[in-house]
Scaffold this active site. Sequence first.
Site, PDB file in Angstrom:
ATOM      1  N   ASP A 145       0.796  -1.001  -0.001  1.00  0.00           N
ATOM      2  CA  ASP A 145       0.016  -0.134   0.021  1.00  0.00           C
ATOM      3  C   ASP A 145       1.109   1.356   0.000  1.00  0.00           C
ATOM      4  OD1 ASP A 145      -2.205   1.310   0.132  1.00  0.00           O
ATOM      5  OD2 ASP A 145      -3.129   0.608   1.952  1.00  0.00           O
TER       6      ASP A 145
ATOM      7  N   HIS B 208      -9.884  -2.201  -7.575  1.00  0.00           N
ATOM      8  CA  HIS B 208     -10.328  -1.097  -6.708  1.00  0.00           C
ATOM      9  C   HIS B 208      -9.444   0.117  -6.957  1.00  0.00           C
ATOM     10  CE1 HIS B 208     -10.063   0.833  -2.799  1.00  0.00           C
ATOM     11  NE2 HIS B 208      -8.681   0.706  -2.579  1.00  0.00           N
TER      12      HIS B 208
HETATM   13 FE1  N7H Z   1      -7.766   1.559  -1.205  1.00  0.00          FE
HETATM   14  N1  N7H Z   1      -6.320  -3.188  -0.602  1.00  0.00           N
HETATM   15  O1  N7H Z   1      -5.381  -3.679  -0.037  1.00  0.00           O
HETATM   16  O2  N7H Z   1      -6.793  -3.325  -1.587  1.00  0.00           O
HETATM   17  N2  N7H Z   1      -5.965   0.603  -1.827  1.00  0.00           N
HETATM   18  N3  N7H Z   1      -8.077   0.215   0.146  1.00  0.00           N
HETATM   19  N4  N7H Z   1      -9.208   2.649  -0.359  1.00  0.00           N
HETATM   20  N5  N7H Z   1      -7.068   3.003  -2.594  1.00  0.00           N
HETATM   21  C1  N7H Z   1      -5.121   1.130  -2.731  1.00  0.00           C
HETATM   22  O3  N7H Z   1      -1.913   2.449  -5.050  1.00  0.00           O
HETATM   23  C2  N7H Z   1      -7.265  -1.153   0.481  1.00  0.00           C
HETATM   24  C3  N7H Z   1      -9.860   2.510   0.572  1.00  0.00           C
HETATM   25  C4  N7H Z   1      -7.863   4.360  -2.672  1.00  0.00           C
HETATM   26  O4  N7H Z   1      -3.913   6.019  -7.062  1.00  0.00           O
HETATM   27  C5  N7H Z   1      -3.870   0.045  -2.811  1.00  0.00           C
HETATM   28  O5  N7H Z   1      -1.051   3.029  -3.264  1.00  0.00           O
HETATM   29  C6  N7H Z   1      -8.130  -1.554   1.642  1.00  0.00           C
HETATM   30  C7  N7H Z   1     -11.151   3.541   0.808  1.00  0.00           C
HETATM   31  C8  N7H Z   1      -7.254   4.939  -3.821  1.00  0.00           C
HETATM   32  O6  N7H Z   1      -4.092   4.390  -8.413  1.00  0.00           O
HETATM   33  C9  N7H Z   1      -4.452  -1.375  -2.150  1.00  0.00           C
HETATM   34  C10 N7H Z   1      -8.874  -0.712   1.987  1.00  0.00           C
HETATM   35  C11 N7H Z   1     -10.710   4.268  -0.256  1.00  0.00           C
HETATM   36  C12 N7H Z   1      -5.998   4.462  -4.185  1.00  0.00           C
HETATM   37  C13 N7H Z   1      -5.762  -0.680  -1.158  1.00  0.00           C
HETATM   38  C14 N7H Z   1      -9.059   0.157   1.333  1.00  0.00           C
HETATM   39  C15 N7H Z   1      -9.413   3.734  -1.059  1.00  0.00           C
HETATM   40  C16 N7H Z   1      -6.009   3.264  -3.351  1.00  0.00           C
HETATM   41  C17 N7H Z   1      -2.780   0.029  -3.786  1.00  0.00           C
HETATM   42  C18 N7H Z   1      -9.946  -0.788   2.989  1.00  0.00           C
HETATM   43  C19 N7H Z   1     -11.363   5.565  -0.598  1.00  0.00           C
HETATM   44  C20 N7H Z   1      -4.943   4.825  -4.941  1.00  0.00           C
HETATM   45  C21 N7H Z   1      -1.875   0.657  -3.268  1.00  0.00           C
HETATM   46  C22 N7H Z   1      -9.557  -2.012   4.017  1.00  0.00           C
HETATM   47  C23 N7H Z   1     -12.755   5.646  -0.544  1.00  0.00           C
HETATM   48  C24 N7H Z   1      -5.396   4.468  -6.463  1.00  0.00           C
HETATM   49  C25 N7H Z   1      -1.522   1.905  -3.865  1.00  0.00           C
HETATM   50  C26 N7H Z   1      -4.501   5.106  -7.337  1.00  0.00           C
HETATM   51  C27 N7H Z   1      -5.001   2.377  -3.486  1.00  0.00           C
HETATM   52  C28 N7H Z   1      -6.331  -1.490  -0.540  1.00  0.00           C
HETATM   53  C29 N7H Z   1      -9.792   1.525   1.364  1.00  0.00           C
HETATM   54  C30 N7H Z   1      -8.851   4.810  -2.173  1.00  0.00           C
HETATM   55  C31 N7H Z   1      -3.683  -2.572  -2.004  1.00  0.00           C
HETATM   56  C32 N7H Z   1      -7.750  -3.316   1.985  1.00  0.00           C
HETATM   57  C33 N7H Z   1     -11.911   3.387   1.815  1.00  0.00           C
HETATM   58  C34 N7H Z   1      -7.573   6.402  -4.056  1.00  0.00           C
END
Ligand code: N7H
Length: 442
Positions: A167, A306
């Site tokens: 992340d 996601h």
């Molecule tokens: Fe997410 N995951 O493990 O699947 N997220 N996220 N997120 N997320 C991202 O690119 C995760 C949540 C965003 O710029 C990564 O830095 C989990 C909420 C956004 O291309 C991973 C949870 C919201 C991005 C996860 C969670 C977001 C992002 C890749 C909850 C907004 C960047 C790492 C438990 C409402 C997208 C990375 C981009 C990336 C996970 C929550 C949003 C691995 C497990 C609630 C904007």
Amino acid sequence: GLNLSNIQGDILIGMRKNKELFVFFNITNATDFKIKLRSNILPLVTSTTQLLSTTSQPTTALNIAFSHAGFTALGITDNLGDPLFTAGQFAGATTLGDPGTVNWVPQFAGTTIHGVILFASDTVANVASAHSGLIAALSSCATELYSLQGAARPGAEQGHEHFGFLDGISNPAVQGFQTPLPGQAVVPPGEILVGETGDSGTRPAWAKDGSFLAFRQLKQLVPEFNKFLTDNPLPVPSLTAAQGSDLLGARMVGRWKSGAPVFLSPVVDNPTLGADPTQNNDFTYAAPGQTFSDPTDQTKCAFSAHIRKTRPRADLGLPENQTSIHHIVRAGIPYGPEVTTVESSASVTSVERGLAFVGYQSNIGNGFQFLQTAWANNPSFVHPNTGFDPIIGANAGLPRVVNGLDPTDPTHSFTMIDFVVSRGGEYFFSPPLSAIQHKLSA
Ligand code: N7H
């Protein structure tokens, strides 16, 4: 340039520590609290400038943010210009897709939380000592309602969230402050900071360089997630069942566990790519040189993935800074222990773990709430029949239909339970240090 010594450190660059404690408090004596805010809290508040240099980094960094109820308790009646902040997160639980507040931490279900203090350090002992020192100093004017201890995962999992994925790769670069890495979104400062260029809201002057902090305690059902992957390996002929399961997880996220984007490495993980910040964000979902992605092609990345749902890049058209105002800076940290052998053999969660989600923006309705409701929870986004975001898409607790995950058959539809369960949260405003010193204190 930005006045970095006036901006709290967590907002633009994150506290970058392995342990972070969130302490949610209620103000019991406003007059006394205002005195202590200046005398005891302000000297501990860590600015962006302080965090940027290792020599000025304190042992334990501290940030503070207030809810609307907290400002009201302090007698601050100025309208900060964000209706969702004013209403509080509790009022929006159903809008966010939560099944009401049945799963919420009781302290979040209401408006009694006045603020949150974030303590960040290398060890739990450091954080605990800063915490107990402040609790003692504030005993006459505030009570602690709830706290959540965040911690980076151990060993090789450091930097990975509990499902196992790296992340913290993709956050927007703020124009004039950060030099973007290839593929990084560039946003005007006012998309994150109140009162800066690009913020169209009407704000009191003292709020300039603050930011709205959307906090969510998101429980992750890790053994259940893993069982779903094991039960549903994608039938790509060149892959074993185990590899097909890994591919399903990667296509749900849009990245492999190493961080490598599936759009650039569609069939197997590429850890070298995942670890390289000059390459691991360098893609748009479109062919090189194209302004729009192909709305019929999910072979390299599902529309429902996601990271595609939450930042659609060329799905909305490029350049991205002219087609999207929906960026947030994420600064969350995992909480809870590693999965136990009992949990993994039963494929059932028995100890809570998840993500202490923190998202900063100048407008919650364009930022966190938009990403959650208009994109992740909307089966018709990015395109008709995309389905839910398989990670965070919420359907009021009902099963979620997700499409596009199987590269061999885009009509193959998956129905899944929530692997992320909202335990609620609150909306806060992280004020500039100047406001902590003057407007908010005495
Ligand atoms: Fe997410 N995951 O493990 O699947 N997220 N996220 N997120 N997320 C991202 O690119 C995760 C949540 C965003 O710029 C990564 O830095 C989990 C909420 C956004 O291309 C991973 C949870 C919201 C991005 C996860 C969670 C977001 C992002 C890749 C909850 C907004 C960047 C790492 C438990 C409402 C997208 C990375 C981009 C990336 C996970 C929550 C949003 C691995 C497990 C609630 C904007």
